[in-house]
Write a protein that holds these residues in place. Structure first.
Motif, mmCIF file in Angstrom:
data_model
loop_
_atom_site.group_PDB
_atom_site.id
_atom_site.type_symbol
_atom_site.label_atom_id
_atom_site.label_comp_id
_atom_site.label_asym_id
_atom_site.label_seq_id
_atom_site.Cartn_x
_atom_site.Cartn_y
_atom_site.Cartn_z
ATOM 1 N N UNK A 78 -8.842 -6.001 8.526
ATOM 2 C CA UNK A 78 -9.091 -6.393 7.136
ATOM 3 C C UNK A 78 -7.834 -6.198 6.295
ATOM 4 N N UNK A 79 -7.145 -5.084 6.500
ATOM 5 C CA UNK A 79 -5.906 -4.845 5.758
ATOM 6 C C UNK A 79 -4.887 -5.943 6.051
ATOM 7 N N UNK A 80 -4.795 -6.370 7.318
ATOM 8 C CA UNK A 80 -3.853 -7.425 7.683
ATOM 9 C C UNK A 80 -4.256 -8.750 7.033
ATOM 10 N N UNK A 81 -5.561 -9.039 6.984
ATOM 11 C CA UNK A 81 -6.032 -10.269 6.348
ATOM 12 C C UNK A 81 -5.743 -10.248 4.854
ATOM 13 N N UNK A 82 -5.949 -9.111 4.224
ATOM 14 C CA UNK A 82 -5.641 -8.982 2.796
ATOM 15 C C UNK A 82 -4.147 -9.189 2.571
ATOM 16 N N UNK A 83 -3.324 -8.636 3.441
ATOM 17 C CA UNK A 83 -1.875 -8.806 3.314
ATOM 18 C C UNK A 83 -1.495 -10.282 3.404
ATOM 19 N N UNK A 94 0.565 -5.475 0.156
ATOM 20 C CA UNK A 94 0.444 -4.105 0.645
ATOM 21 C C UNK A 94 -0.855 -3.870 1.411
ATOM 22 N N UNK A 95 -1.697 -4.890 1.550
ATOM 23 C CA UNK A 95 -2.939 -4.730 2.287
ATOM 24 C C UNK A 95 -4.008 -3.962 1.549
ATOM 25 N N UNK A 96 -3.776 -3.695 0.279
ATOM 26 C CA UNK A 96 -4.738 -2.971 -0.561
ATOM 27 C C UNK A 96 -5.334 -3.953 -1.563
ATOM 28 N N UNK A 97 -6.634 -3.970 -1.676
ATOM 29 C CA UNK A 97 -7.306 -4.890 -2.596
ATOM 30 C C UNK A 97 -7.449 -4.234 -3.955
ATOM 31 N N UNK A 98 -6.393 -4.361 -4.760
ATOM 32 C CA UNK A 98 -6.364 -3.818 -6.106
ATOM 33 C C UNK A 98 -6.573 -4.898 -7.146
ATOM 34 N N UNK A 99 -6.226 -4.614 -8.403
ATOM 35 C CA UNK A 99 -6.501 -5.538 -9.508
ATOM 36 C C UNK A 99 -5.919 -6.933 -9.333
#
Length: 244
Positions: A78-83, A94-99
């Motif tokens: 999931x982190x890789x997909x977000x990245x 950064x692989x973090x789902x922030x604002x």
């Protein structure tokens, strides 16, 4: 337009506020959304319905040949997909789902949770209540939603060129009428047929990067006049005329 302007302004305020207190990692998502609102920053180790909702939106960015599990667990995949999603839209990757990440998702979705370039109506030209297929209506509709988000990723990767669907969910009667396979993914809401431009080969070649493990196109029997994309338990790609 007004709804999106408000979202942008709220996102700016949220990011600025987080910077003042010196922590983005614990900042809540201040803005509301007509479809779904994320109220916390998500990263590896997070779990829950908000993670599952995020996974649906980034399922089109799993990497070549991969499929992202929609399981509510924020792991490395999931982190890789977000990245990859962040990279695709020019965000800090950064692989973090922030604002910023959820703000972009808000921009990309309508109030019924569909991505802005696709609709439930075009995914179901068979019958409006999604009944009569291989799964119940709610499951068929949910499957179609996941496929639409993969299509949104594919569309963006193809230069934001429109994708034209000709068939999505089918009941058994609709599937029989068009000569569909007895076990067709269309019966589950997971199958999509595309026509028009981009070319079929462009579609099926790029689709390998966006979570579709069923890809059929030119050279495969019965698929010279459309590209077929779907999801299934194992990979089946065949478009010989496109080198696949």
């Amino acid at each position: 337009m007004l709804r999106r302007l408000v979202r942008v302004l709220l996102t700016i305020v949220m990011v600025a506020s987080a910077a003042v207190v010196g922590t983005v990692a614990t900042a809540g998502t201040a803005q509301a959304d007509g479809c779904y609102t994320w109220n916390r920053v998500l990263s590896q180790g997070s779990s829950g319905e908000d993670v599952r909702q995020l996974q649906i939106r980034v399922a089109g960015y799993p990497g070549y040949g991969a499929v992202l599990a929609i399981d509510g667990q924020y792991g490395p995949a999931t982190a890789a997909a977000v990245t990859r999603f962040q990279q695709a839209y020019g965000l800090s990757a950064d692989g973090v789902a922030g604002p910023q990440t959820v703000g972009k998702i808000y921009d990309l979705q309508d109030n019924d949770c569909t991505p802005i370039h696709f609709t439930y109506a075009e995914m179901n030209r068979c019958n409006s209540d999604w009944s009569g297929g291989a799964v119940n209506a709610a499951t068929a509709r949910s499957n179609a939603l996941q496929q639409m988000w993969k299509l949104e990723a594919l569309r963006h990767a193809l230069g934001d060129r429109p994708l034209n669907t000709s068939s999505g969910f089918r009941s058994y009667s609709c599937n029989s009428a068009v000569g569909g396979a007895a076990n067709s993914n269309h019966l589950y809401g997971r199958g999509i047929d595309l026509v028009g431009s981009p070319t079929f080969c462009q579609i099926v070649t790029q689709a390998r990067n966006h979570g579709f493990n069923e890809i059929l196109g030119p050279g495969y029997p019965g698929h010279n006049d459309h590209a077929h994309l779907g999801s299934m338990s194992s990979r089946f790609w065949s478009a010989p005329s496109c080198g696949i």
